[in-house]
Design a protein around this motif. Structure first.
Motif, mmCIF file in Angstrom:
data_model
loop_
_atom_site.group_PDB
_atom_site.id
_atom_site.type_symbol
_atom_site.label_atom_id
_atom_site.label_comp_id
_atom_site.label_asym_id
_atom_site.label_seq_id
_atom_site.Cartn_x
_atom_site.Cartn_y
_atom_site.Cartn_z
ATOM 1 N N THR A 114 33.557 30.973 101.066
ATOM 2 C CA THR A 114 33.210 30.793 99.663
ATOM 3 C C THR A 114 34.457 30.808 98.788
ATOM 4 N N ARG A 115 35.321 31.791 98.965
ATOM 5 C CA ARG A 115 36.544 31.871 98.151
ATOM 6 C C ARG A 115 37.450 30.673 98.400
ATOM 7 N N ARG A 116 37.659 30.358 99.667
ATOM 8 C CA ARG A 116 38.538 29.234 99.999
ATOM 9 C C ARG A 116 37.907 27.916 99.581
ATOM 10 N N ALA A 117 36.597 27.801 99.788
ATOM 11 C CA ALA A 117 35.913 26.574 99.392
ATOM 12 C C ALA A 117 35.989 26.373 97.888
ATOM 13 N N ARG A 118 35.900 27.466 97.145
ATOM 14 C CA ARG A 118 35.991 27.369 95.681
ATOM 15 C C ARG A 118 37.373 26.860 95.264
ATOM 16 N N LEU A 119 38.426 27.384 95.881
ATOM 17 C CA LEU A 119 39.781 26.904 95.583
ATOM 18 C C LEU A 119 39.926 25.425 95.925
ATOM 19 N N LEU A 120 39.415 25.054 97.082
ATOM 20 C CA LEU A 120 39.497 23.664 97.511
ATOM 21 C C LEU A 120 38.688 22.765 96.576
ATOM 22 N N ASP A 125 38.151 18.616 92.638
ATOM 23 C CA ASP A 125 37.512 18.204 91.384
ATOM 24 C C ASP A 125 38.521 17.623 90.399
ATOM 25 N N GLY A 126 39.778 18.027 90.534
ATOM 26 C CA GLY A 126 40.818 17.516 89.646
ATOM 27 C C GLY A 126 41.311 16.123 90.018
ATOM 28 N N LEU A 127 40.843 15.601 91.143
ATOM 29 C CA LEU A 127 41.257 14.269 91.585
ATOM 30 C C LEU A 127 40.304 13.216 91.045
ATOM 31 N N ASP A 128 40.817 11.998 90.907
ATOM 32 C CA ASP A 128 39.903 10.927 90.519
ATOM 33 C C ASP A 128 39.073 10.546 91.753
ATOM 34 N N PRO A 129 37.939 9.879 91.558
ATOM 35 C CA PRO A 129 37.024 9.586 92.666
ATOM 36 C C PRO A 129 37.672 8.841 93.837
ATOM 37 N N ASP A 130 38.550 7.894 93.544
ATOM 38 C CA ASP A 130 39.203 7.158 94.631
ATOM 39 C C ASP A 130 40.096 8.079 95.460
ATOM 40 N N ASP A 131 40.833 8.979 94.796
ATOM 41 C CA ASP A 131 41.692 9.911 95.525
ATOM 42 C C ASP A 131 40.857 10.888 96.350
#
Length: 149
Positions: A114-120, A125-131
């Protein structure tokens, strides 16, 4: 001095040393910022495998984790001492033991995930959809090429 061409930058970004360095940085960041309780990376990986493949023999676990049986035996002994794993008799061979996770073992991995998944998730989420799609395809292709399970 001229700047590197696009082809040179792409070749540099996909070189084995660069990719290895990037994977190491990602893993280190997730490990240090995401926490893992009191488990080493090897113990956490072994426990994850036990949870996902239980019941499992120590020899099969060592093979899946690509470590020697004596090394895995030490890791499992530590997991057992911490209450994360239990050994049971193999019904097909009374001399052999099977490894099963305990509720506490499942919980520590679930919380770590959960903690690691949240960081990931925050990073992705900060990437654009193509990235995002590129990262997903790239990691899937690399995992398949390495034959990970």
């Amino acid at each position: 001095m001229t700047s590197p061409s696009t082809a040179e930058r792409i070749d540099s970004a996909t070189s084995v040393p660069t990719l290895y360095h990037l994977l190491t940085r990602i893993n280190r960041t997730l490990r240090t910022r995401g926490g893992n309780g009191n488990l080493s990376a090897g113990a956490a990986a072994a426990l994850w495998t036990i949870i996902n493949h239980a019941p499992i023999r120590l020899s099969a676990l060592a093979e899946r984790e690509s470590v020697s049986a004596p090394t895995m035996s030490r890791i499992v002994a530590s997991l057992e001492e911490q209450g994360y794993v239990q050994r049971t008799t193999d019904p097909d061979d009374g001399r052999a033991r099977l490894l099963d996770p305990t509720a506490q073992g499942i919980e520590i991995i679930a919380n770590t995930r959960t903690r690691r998944a949240r960081l990931l998730a925050e990073a992705i989420d900060g990437l654009d959809p193509d990235d995002r799609a590129t990262v997903g395809r790239g990691l899937t292709i690399l995992a398949d090429a390495l034959g990970t399970t």
